[in-house]
Design a protein around this motif. Structure first.
Motif, short mmCIF file in Angstrom:
data_model
loop_
_atom_site.label_atom_id
_atom_site.label_comp_id
_atom_site.label_asym_id
_atom_site.label_seq_id
_atom_site.Cartn_x
_atom_site.Cartn_y
_atom_site.Cartn_z
N VAL A 30 1.07 -0.92 0.58
CA VAL A 30 0.19 0.35 -0.22
C VAL A 30 1.13 1.08 0.01
O VAL A 30 1.69 1.30 1.03
N ASP A 268 -7.45 -13.07 -7.60
CA ASP A 268 -7.57 -11.63 -6.41
C ASP A 268 -7.79 -11.81 -5.18
O ASP A 268 -8.94 -12.85 -5.19
N TRP A 270 -9.67 -10.63 -1.86
CA TRP A 270 -11.14 -9.53 -0.93
C TRP A 270 -10.81 -9.73 0.21
O TRP A 270 -11.00 -10.56 1.05
N THR A 321 -12.28 -4.76 0.44
CA THR A 321 -10.82 -4.11 0.13
C THR A 321 -10.19 -4.65 -0.48
O THR A 321 -10.21 -6.11 -0.22
N ARG A 324 -4.73 -7.73 -2.57
CA ARG A 324 -3.81 -8.39 -4.33
C ARG A 324 -4.30 -8.26 -4.85
O ARG A 324 -5.56 -8.93 -5.32
N MET A 330 -6.14 -2.64 -9.88
CA MET A 330 -5.71 -1.56 -8.47
C MET A 330 -6.39 -0.69 -8.86
O MET A 330 -6.87 0.14 -7.83
N ARG A 335 -8.54 0.52 -4.54
CA ARG A 335 -8.00 -0.65 -3.21
C ARG A 335 -9.40 -0.55 -1.88
O ARG A 335 -10.12 -1.57 -1.68
#
Length: 366
Positions: A30, A268, A270, A321, A324, A330, A335
């Protein structure tokens, strides 16, 4: 840029001509846009009073160093911050400033609270380059406006932490995990809710859908743990076969904390926060390739094909959120969950007060 003191940090921010990307250990992936500004040089323990359960450390101090120090006194960080390195494939070392800037907490949050709940005081540098402090260094000396909790979870957008004061707790004498075989998510949530609603001081409640198993953690004095485990075994047997593991739960709960099941799987990831009762209806709509449930069903970790927009599938109130994903995904999806208009206005106002030049991780949180 890696300042070696708080004064140097303040000078760098005051002289900055453009955006700064604030970095701790670099383990969570981040960061805002701009020149990298690392707090890794601000490292060290400035005060530790085991008898008072208080600790003061500079923001760049590695979490592992703090945990080793606490272990010598049979104490711990009760909120058990997650280590993101396995899930994200990052290196470096998680820092105490990063933990509080992101308000990172693990399975024990349901019992003891989040990272912010253990903060006693902070020192930080705002977007003007001014050094500010709030709170205190011991529990009996915490006064003033609660900027402490405001900084926790702000991800460096309001100020750059230079020092944190926090409460620590004793290490538990014993730990046990009660596992219930449950194949149905609705019954799993009911089982976790029953355990959490019991008088047995549960410190972890997770459900592994792939293994069809609910895991309940109990910690404390050995005799007390054994009594509570026996009682939970009786009460939870209505949901399925019950087994008990005594004394070797640390590694197992670390794997839940760090979402180890998704470490070597493509896709991904979440992180979704909802009411546990809403998780039952939401889970099938996500069409995920993998699902893990923590916090009694209130925290969902979802593994989905690359580029999937899970927010478009959210049919219940909550926050999703993106933890990855590729740089492109992204950038496209963002994010963090977009804030409602009223809350976004408040957040913008706070950023204007603390960072009027918009140089601290700009755009990171909207």
């Amino acid at each position: 840029m890696t300042p070696q003191s708080e004064a140097e940090l303040a000078e760098i921010i005051a002289r900055a001509k453009g955006p700064l990307a604030i970095k701790g250990g670099g383990t969570r992936g981040v960061s805002g846009a701009g020149d990298a500004l690392s707090v890794a040089g601000l490292s060290g323990v400035t005060l530790y009073e085991p008898g008072a359960l208080t600790l003061v450390v500079e923001a760049g101090t590695p979490v592992e160093k703090v945990q080793a120090l606490l272990a010598e006194e049979n104490q711990r960080l009760a909120f058990e911050p997650m280590d993101h390195r396995g899930l994200l494939g990052t290196d470096g070392a998680p820092t105490m400033g990063g933990v509080f800037a992101a308000n990172v907490a693990g399975p024990r949050r349901i019992q003891c609270g989040a990272a912010r709940d253990f903060l006693l005081g902070v020192r930080f540098v705002d977007g003007r380059g001014d050094i500010l402090s709030n709170g205190g260094r011991v529990m009996k000396n915490v006064t003033g406006y609660d900027l402490v909790k405001l900084m926790a979870g702000a991800h460096g957008t309001l100020g750059v932490l230079s020092e944190v004061s926090l409460k620590v707790l004793p290490q538990a004498e014993a730990c046990a995990t009660v596992t219930v075989q449950v194949s149905d998510l609705e019954r799993a949530v009911l089982a976790m809710s029953k355990a959490l609603g019991s008088p047995y001081d549960v410190t972890g409640a997770a459900f592994d859908l792939d293994q069809e198993a609910v895991h309940i953690r109990v910690e404390g004095f050995d005799a007390s743990v054994r009594y509570r485990v026996e009682a939970l075994t009786t009460e939870l047997s209505i949901f399925g076969e019950v087994t008990v593991s005594l004394g070797e739960g640390a590694a197992f709960w670390e794997s839940i904390r760090d979402v180890a099941a998704f470490h070597d799987r493509m896709g991904d990831v979440w992180r979704i926060s909802v009411k546990p009762s809403d998780a039952v209806a939401l889970a099938p709509r996500l069409e995920a390739e993998g699902l893990l449930f923590d916090w009694g069903g209130g925290l969902l970790w979802a593994l989905v094909p690359q580029g999937t927009d899970l927010r478009a599938r959210m049919t219940v109130p909550g926050h999703a959120t993106l933890v990855r994903a590729s740089t492109e995904t992204m950038a496209k999806l963002g994010r963090f969950q977009p804030q409602p208009a009223a809350l976004a206005a408040i957040s913008a106002g706070l950023r204007q007060q603390f960072d009027p030049r918009s140089i601290l991780n700009p755009g990171l949180m909207g």
